[in-house]
Design a protein around this motif. Structure first.
Motif, PDB file in Angstrom:
ATOM      1  N   GLN A 180       0.811  -1.220   0.000  1.00  0.00           N
ATOM      2  CA  GLN A 180       0.000   0.000   0.000  1.00  0.00           C
ATOM      3  C   GLN A 180       0.845   1.272   0.000  1.00  0.00           C
ATOM      4  O   GLN A 180       0.704   2.153   0.848  1.00  0.00           O
ATOM      5  CB  GLN A 180      -0.966  -0.002   1.177  1.00  0.00           C
ATOM      6  CG  GLN A 180      -2.000  -1.120   1.078  1.00  0.00           C
ATOM      7  CD  GLN A 180      -3.012  -1.049   2.203  1.00  0.00           C
ATOM      8  OE1 GLN A 180      -3.582  -0.008   2.456  1.00  0.00           O
ATOM      9  NE2 GLN A 180      -3.191  -2.164   2.874  1.00  0.00           N
ATOM     10  N   VAL A 181       1.751   1.319  -0.973  1.00  0.00           N
ATOM     11  CA  VAL A 181       2.616   2.491  -1.157  1.00  0.00           C
ATOM     12  C   VAL A 181       2.102   3.314  -2.346  1.00  0.00           C
ATOM     13  O   VAL A 181       1.877   2.765  -3.415  1.00  0.00           O
ATOM     14  CB  VAL A 181       4.077   2.069  -1.471  1.00  0.00           C
ATOM     15  CG1 VAL A 181       4.963   3.311  -1.667  1.00  0.00           C
ATOM     16  CG2 VAL A 181       4.642   1.177  -0.373  1.00  0.00           C
ATOM     17  N   VAL A 182       1.903   4.606  -2.122  1.00  0.00           N
ATOM     18  CA  VAL A 182       1.607   5.516  -3.232  1.00  0.00           C
ATOM     19  C   VAL A 182       2.914   6.205  -3.625  1.00  0.00           C
ATOM     20  O   VAL A 182       3.729   6.547  -2.771  1.00  0.00           O
ATOM     21  CB  VAL A 182       0.518   6.547  -2.849  1.00  0.00           C
ATOM     22  CG1 VAL A 182       0.448   7.702  -3.843  1.00  0.00           C
ATOM     23  CG2 VAL A 182      -0.833   5.849  -2.757  1.00  0.00           C
ATOM     24  N   VAL A 183       3.112   6.382  -4.939  1.00  0.00           N
ATOM     25  CA  VAL A 183       4.388   6.883  -5.449  1.00  0.00           C
ATOM     26  C   VAL A 183       4.200   8.183  -6.226  1.00  0.00           C
ATOM     27  O   VAL A 183       3.357   8.252  -7.117  1.00  0.00           O
ATOM     28  CB  VAL A 183       4.999   5.856  -6.440  1.00  0.00           C
ATOM     29  CG1 VAL A 183       6.353   6.335  -6.934  1.00  0.00           C
ATOM     30  CG2 VAL A 183       5.100   4.476  -5.817  1.00  0.00           C
ATOM     31  N   VAL A 184       4.995   9.186  -5.884  1.00  0.00           N
ATOM     32  CA  VAL A 184       5.035  10.384  -6.718  1.00  0.00           C
ATOM     33  C   VAL A 184       6.239  10.252  -7.656  1.00  0.00           C
ATOM     34  O   VAL A 184       7.380  10.211  -7.210  1.00  0.00           O
ATOM     35  CB  VAL A 184       5.150  11.684  -5.888  1.00  0.00           C
ATOM     36  CG1 VAL A 184       5.252  12.899  -6.818  1.00  0.00           C
ATOM     37  CG2 VAL A 184       3.970  11.827  -4.943  1.00  0.00           C
TER      38      VAL A 184
END
Ligand code: ZN
Length: 272
Positions: free
Chosen positions: A30-34
């Protein structure tokens, strides 16, 4: 979302072979990446990545000092090729403005005096500062936070951010000295910490100095890996959270939540 990588370059050729798996690991953790661009061509490429993985990837448009990029490639220091085609600055800024709804931040931008050729030239440094100022004006105009890079130019970067009255800045991978860290904290800027903290004492010092409310996590993938020689990837923000918890003497879960809270304060992650 349990974790956030506020700055990475997953458009790198080093992810070409297995980006699907890297993204799947982000989903599992559950990692969001920019994903940050560095010039007009990467800014376009990262949009394709966002379209392919909209549940995981957000983008930030950047304009990295082009002379520094060129030097990186020439010296073999940049371990993947980032296009260094010349571009028209006003056109590039206009493209970003026209696509503003796609991005959650402006970056990677800043100053890079890493190379003697640049350091010793007032003209080249002046040119970098001019670009940086214009990019800041655009970020203010479209109301996006800045993801700021500085290399051997830390004081100049802070001077310009102050001169422009920038409030929403994420200072990425900051190697400046203690007095400058203190200055950044006093200005209310955020510091994003890469997993290379496992190997660099400097970041332990930074984490001790910066209040937990102003810390964020990043990977700068494929760079700044927690393990020397390995390719970095966004899921390694978990390593950074663990290290911050150890250094601050806090519970890991508490740090994880704080980082998410902090990020939401500076970046609007839900964009269409
Ligand atoms: Zn970067």
């Amino acid at each position: 979302m349990r974790y956030i990588d506020v700055h990475s370059h997953i458009e790198s050729v080093r992810f070409e072979e297995d980006l699907d798996e890297v993204i799947q690991r982000c989903r599992d953790n559950q990692v969001v990446v920019v994903n940050s661009g560095v010039n007009p061509s990467t800014n376009k490429r990262i949009l394709d990545i966002k379209k392919k993985y909209p549940d995981v990837v957000r983008v930030s448009f950047g304009l990295y000092p082009i002379d520094a990029l060129a030097k990186e490639i020439e010296t073999g220091e940049g371990d993947f090729i980032r296009d260094i085609e010349n571009f028209d600055l006003d056109e590039a800024l206009l493209w970003i403005e026209n696509n503003k709804d796609e991005c959650v931040a402006i970056g990677e931008v800043g100053l890079d005096y890493n190379y003697e050729e640049i350091r010793s030239s007032d003209e080249l440094k002046g040119k970098q500062r001019e670009v940086f100022r214009k990019v800041i004006d655009l970020a203010k105009k479209i109301d996006r936070p800045l993801i700021v890079h500085s290399r051997k130019a830390e004081a100049d970067v802070m001077d310009i951010l102050e001169e422009k009255g920038v409030k929403n800045a994420i200072i990425h991978c900051f190697m400046g000295k203690k007095s400058l860290i203190k200055r950044g904290v006093e200005n209310g800027w955020y510091f994003s910490v890469p997993p290379v903290i496992t190997r660099l004492e400097h970041f332990r010092m930074l984490v001790l100095m910066v209040p937990i409310e102003q810390l964020l996590t990043e990977t700068d993938s494929p760079y700044l890996s927690p393990v020397a020689g390995e390719r970095n990837e966004p899921s390694n923000v978990i390593v950074t959270v663990r290290e911050i918890a150890k250094i601050k003497g806090m519970d890991e879960e508490e740090v994880r939540k704080k980082i998410i809270e902090n990020t939401k304060r500076v970046i609007e992650l839900i964009v269409k």
